[in-house]
Design an enzyme around this catalytic site. Structure first.
Site, PDB file in Angstrom:
ATOM      1  CD  GLU A   3      -1.498  -2.317   1.877  1.00 47.14           C
ATOM      2  OE1 GLU A   3      -2.179  -3.328   1.646  1.00 47.14           O
ATOM      3  OE2 GLU A   3      -0.432  -2.367   2.534  1.00 47.14           O
ATOM      4  CE1 TYR A   7       7.294   0.812  -3.836  1.00 47.60           C
ATOM      5  CE2 TYR A   7       5.289   2.043  -3.423  1.00 47.60           C
ATOM      6  CZ  TYR A   7       6.504   1.555  -2.989  1.00 47.60           C
ATOM      7  OH  TYR A   7       6.918   1.807  -1.709  1.00 47.60           O
TER       8      TYR A   7
END
Length: 179
Positions: free
Chosen positions: A135, A147
């Protein structure tokens, strides 16, 4: 297929050849090639907490890191010449790897340290997990970009996941297929 601990050892073992080539042929290796990820210890907690407090308005307490040690989560620090540049916490089970915390010292951000930590975590998880999850705050565009560059895909939102100055902040959920 090698076990999880064997994978960790193969990634974390000190590579004397890299050290030799770095001294003799400094242009042959990048700085990030020489970064070392090793198991976090209690002695590392002051440096880890300094990074945690510098990066987050609502940092984890030291007790949370101690609890991570106690339950057997993968807890590592990334260092260069004995200086801790960052750290990460990951849990694995039931075909999933979940990065619970990853952080890089503010003065080291944007220099490939976070990328290197993530690459090593992916290597550790491959073969042991089918999917890696994490997260991230929407207010952290640098981490989101990293990411995405590493192949993670946005899979959802956790409403009110993070504490924030004015209430709660959502978390963007990311996943990376490892198989």
């Amino acid at each position: 297929m090698r076990g999880w601990m064997d994978k960790i050892k193969s990634v974390l073992v000190y590579d004397a050849d890299k050290e030799f080539y770095a001294r003799v042929f400094p242009e042959s290796l990048s700085r990030t090639d020489l970064l070392r990820l090793r198991t976090m210890t209690y002695a590392d907690l002051p440096a880890v907490m300094d990074i945690e407090r510098a990066n987050y308005p609502f940092p984890w307490d030291e007790d949370i890191f101690v609890d991570c040690f106690k339950v057997g989560y993968g807890c590592w620090v990334c260092e260069e010449n004995g200086k801790i540049l960052g750290y990460c916490i990951m849990t694995m089970g039931v075909g999933e790897a979940h990065i619970l915390n990853i952080s890089v010292a503010p003065d080291e951000q944007g220099q490939g340290v976070g990328r290197r930590i993530m690459e090593i975590l992916v290597e550790i998880a491959k073969g042991e997990a089918e999917t890696m999850f994490l997260e991230v705050r929407p207010s952290n565009p640098g981490a989101i970009a990293l990411y995405q560059k590493l192949g993670f895909n946005e899979i959802g939102v956790r409403k009110g996941y993070y504490p924030a100055e004015k209430g709660r902040e959502d978390a963007i959920m990311f996943a990376l297929e490892l198989i």
